[in-house]
Design a protein around this motif. Structure first.
Motif, PDB file in Angstrom:
ATOM      1  N   PHE A  87       9.904   5.797  -3.117  1.00 56.28           N
ATOM      2  CA  PHE A  87       8.320   5.224  -3.445  1.00 56.28           C
ATOM      3  C   PHE A  87       7.528   5.998  -2.461  1.00 56.28           C
ATOM      4  N   SER A  88       6.531   6.843  -3.351  1.00 56.65           N
ATOM      5  CA  SER A  88       5.597   7.532  -2.468  1.00 56.65           C
ATOM      6  C   SER A  88       4.219   6.817  -2.157  1.00 56.65           C
ATOM      7  N   VAL A  89       3.773   6.935  -1.267  1.00 61.48           N
ATOM      8  CA  VAL A  89       2.277   6.144  -0.879  1.00 61.48           C
ATOM      9  C   VAL A  89       1.440   6.600  -1.793  1.00 61.48           C
ATOM     10  N   GLY A  90       1.161   7.586  -2.191  1.00 62.85           N
ATOM     11  CA  GLY A  90       0.195   8.194  -3.159  1.00 62.85           C
ATOM     12  C   GLY A  90      -1.006   8.176  -2.394  1.00 62.85           C
ATOM     13  N   ASN A  91      -2.325   8.340  -3.143  1.00 64.90           N
ATOM     14  CA  ASN A  91      -3.711   8.763  -2.558  1.00 64.90           C
ATOM     15  C   ASN A  91      -4.245   7.543  -2.079  1.00 64.90           C
ATOM     16  N   GLU A  94      -6.807   5.218  -3.980  1.00 68.83           N
ATOM     17  CA  GLU A  94      -6.279   4.657  -5.210  1.00 68.83           C
ATOM     18  C   GLU A  94      -5.204   3.452  -5.046  1.00 68.83           C
ATOM     19  N   TRP A  95      -5.167   3.035  -3.744  1.00 70.33           N
ATOM     20  CA  TRP A  95      -4.617   1.800  -3.253  1.00 70.33           C
ATOM     21  C   TRP A  95      -5.309   0.566  -3.586  1.00 70.33           C
ATOM     22  N   THR A  96      -4.576  -0.417  -4.188  1.00 72.96           N
ATOM     23  CA  THR A  96      -5.033  -1.638  -4.415  1.00 72.96           C
ATOM     24  C   THR A  96      -4.685  -2.677  -3.328  1.00 72.96           C
ATOM     25  N   VAL A  97      -5.651  -3.062  -2.343  1.00 71.60           N
ATOM     26  CA  VAL A  97      -5.257  -3.711  -0.943  1.00 71.60           C
ATOM     27  C   VAL A  97      -6.187  -5.047  -1.172  1.00 71.60           C
ATOM     28  N   PRO A  98      -5.511  -5.952  -1.272  1.00 73.33           N
ATOM     29  CA  PRO A  98      -6.215  -7.502  -1.087  1.00 73.33           C
ATOM     30  C   PRO A  98      -7.167  -7.615  -0.168  1.00 73.33           C
ATOM     31  N   ASN A  99      -8.452  -8.278  -0.554  1.00 71.70           N
ATOM     32  CA  ASN A  99      -9.673  -8.304   0.623  1.00 71.70           C
ATOM     33  C   ASN A  99      -9.122  -8.911   1.898  1.00 71.70           C
TER      34      ASN A  99
END
Ligand code: ZN
Length: 126
Positions: A87-91, A94-99
């Motif tokens: 699984f690459s970490v990507g950009n 573009e990450w979806t991080v909970p508040n």
């Protein structure tokens, strides 16, 4: 190995016994032991890939040099290395991080260390 096989053309192979061969070139000579998979140039045991001397022996004995290559050089080993899903970490944009995770601030521990070598806490008995 294909590149090295051009280096073996000027090598003379003479058997010492059933497993050991003397391979001599213009200025040097090496001993190849096919039973213990060694050559005095050490490439066969270190790289686990036949050296030009071993290739000359295999050619004179009509043996398969690929049997003397390490498993790690095979395409099967290469495929098995990347068999698991990666699984690459990507950009990061573009990450979806909970508040609640996003609001956590992680800083370095608040500790002061004196410079130089730390003193020993052990004391020798008198
Ligand atoms: Zn060698």
């Amino acid at each position: 190995m294909r590149e090295m096989s051009t280096d073996m053309r000027n090598l003379r192979v003479s058997p010492i016994n059933q497993a050991m061969f003397s391979v001599s070139g213009e200025s040097s000579s090496f001993v190849v032991d096919i039973k213990n998979r060694t050559c005095t140039c050490r490439m066969l045991q270190v790289d686990q890939l036949p050296c030009p001397h071993a290739l000359a022996v295999f050619a004179s004995m009509k043996m398969d040099p690929y049997e003397y290559c390490s498993y790690y050089y095979t395409s099967e080993a290469f495929r098995n290395t990347y068999q698991e899903t990666i699984f690459s970490v990507g950009n990061p944009a573009e990450w979806t991080v909970p508040n609640d995770v996003h609001d956590i601030v992680v800083i370095a521990p608040n500790q002061k260390r004196s410079c130089g070598r730390p003193t020993e806490k052990r004391f020798r008995a008198a």
